[in-house]
Design a protein around this motif. Structure first.
Motif, PDB file in Angstrom:
ATOM      1  N   SER A   1      -0.545   2.887   1.268  1.00 38.41           N
ATOM      2  CA  SER A   1      -1.889   2.960   1.826  1.00 38.41           C
ATOM      3  C   SER A   1      -2.265   4.345   2.342  1.00 38.41           C
ATOM      4  O   SER A   1      -1.446   5.057   2.914  1.00 38.41           O
ATOM      5  CB  SER A   1      -2.012   1.964   2.977  1.00 38.41           C
TER       6      SER A   1
ATOM      7  N   ALA B   1       7.574   2.194  -3.038  1.00 38.28           N
ATOM      8  CA  ALA B   1       6.297   1.611  -2.618  1.00 38.28           C
ATOM      9  C   ALA B   1       6.324   1.207  -1.147  1.00 38.28           C
ATOM     10  O   ALA B   1       7.223   0.500  -0.703  1.00 38.28           O
ATOM     11  CB  ALA B   1       5.974   0.401  -3.476  1.00 38.28           C
TER      12      ALA B   1
ATOM     13  N   SER C   1      -5.210  -1.954  -3.221  1.00 45.90           N
ATOM     14  CA  SER C   1      -5.408  -2.147  -4.654  1.00 45.90           C
ATOM     15  C   SER C   1      -4.808  -1.016  -5.497  1.00 45.90           C
ATOM     16  O   SER C   1      -4.277  -1.263  -6.582  1.00 45.90           O
ATOM     17  CB  SER C   1      -6.893  -2.313  -4.970  1.00 45.90           C
TER      18      SER C   1
ATOM     19  N   THR D   1      -2.162   0.788  -4.760  1.00 44.77           N
ATOM     20  CA  THR D   1      -0.716   0.579  -4.746  1.00 44.77           C
ATOM     21  C   THR D   1      -0.350  -0.541  -5.708  1.00 44.77           C
ATOM     22  O   THR D   1       0.595  -0.412  -6.492  1.00 44.77           O
ATOM     23  CB  THR D   1      -0.230   0.249  -3.321  1.00 44.77           C
ATOM     24  N   ARG D   2      -1.115  -1.629  -5.692  1.00 44.25           N
ATOM     25  CA  ARG D   2      -0.846  -2.747  -6.617  1.00 44.25           C
ATOM     26  C   ARG D   2      -1.010  -2.303  -8.061  1.00 44.25           C
ATOM     27  O   ARG D   2      -0.209  -2.670  -8.925  1.00 44.25           O
ATOM     28  CB  ARG D   2      -1.756  -3.932  -6.304  1.00 44.25           C
TER      29      ARG D   2
ATOM     30  N   THR E   1      -0.579   0.715  -9.250  1.00 48.10           N
ATOM     31  CA  THR E   1       0.572   1.566  -9.560  1.00 48.10           C
ATOM     32  C   THR E   1       1.800   0.719  -9.853  1.00 48.10           C
ATOM     33  O   THR E   1       2.509   0.959 -10.835  1.00 48.10           O
ATOM     34  CB  THR E   1       0.857   2.538  -8.392  1.00 48.10           C
ATOM     35  N   LEU E   2       2.058  -0.278  -9.025  1.00 46.70           N
ATOM     36  CA  LEU E   2       3.218  -1.138  -9.221  1.00 46.70           C
ATOM     37  C   LEU E   2       3.110  -1.944 -10.507  1.00 46.70           C
ATOM     38  O   LEU E   2       4.100  -2.112 -11.232  1.00 46.70           O
ATOM     39  CB  LEU E   2       3.397  -2.066  -8.013  1.00 46.70           C
ATOM     40  N   TYR E   3       1.929  -2.436 -10.806  1.00 47.53           N
ATOM     41  CA  TYR E   3       1.720  -3.198 -12.037  1.00 47.53           C
ATOM     42  C   TYR E   3       1.996  -2.319 -13.260  1.00 47.53           C
ATOM     43  O   TYR E   3       2.741  -2.703 -14.164  1.00 47.53           O
ATOM     44  CB  TYR E   3       0.285  -3.740 -12.081  1.00 47.53           C
TER      45      TYR E   3
END
Length: 122
Positions: free
Chosen positions: A10, A77, A82, A84-85, A87-89
């Motif tokens: 964040s 992470a 959103s 961050t999500r 990027t992770l996805y």
């Protein structure tokens, strides 16, 4: 062999000490050669400060796609939203290992020197 690590989390994250502790832990395990960032606030700001002290290369990117083009060795992470999500996805689909930063207090702070309490003399 030094690794390239994406750091995400964040823009409103405020725990500088936690970011430092996690990055020190990852660096001890994997020898970070470069960190890849997209923002200049929050987690990214604290990771940038850590990288300067640790003399680790910082690679700024404008998008998740640009980060993945650099063929990172992993993602660290922190709590985020959103971006961050996303990027992770994307990292997960690309088969890039993801390390979710543990909660604050789980990892020991190796730079903190603990001294026994001073007892009052009678």
């Amino acid at each position: 062999m030094p690794v390239r690590i994406i750091i995400c989390g964040s823009d409103r994250y405020e725990n500088r000490n936690h970011v430092r502790i996690v990055l020190e832990h990852v660096n001890a395990l994997r020898d970070i050669g470069a960190i890849i960032l997209t923002s200049s606030l929050g987690v990214s700001q604290f990771a940038l400060a850590w990288a300067r002290r640790a003399r680790v290369e910082v690679i700024p990117c404008r998008s998740v796609a640009a980060m993945l083009e650099l063929l990172p060795d992993g993602v660290v992470a922190f709590p985020g939203g959103s971006h961050t999500r996303a990027t992770l996805y994307a990292a997960g689909r690309a088969g890039i290992p993801i390390y979710m930063a543990p909660a604050h207090g789980v990892l020991p702070d190796r730079s903190c020197v603990l001294r026994p309490p001073v007892t009052a003399r009678r």
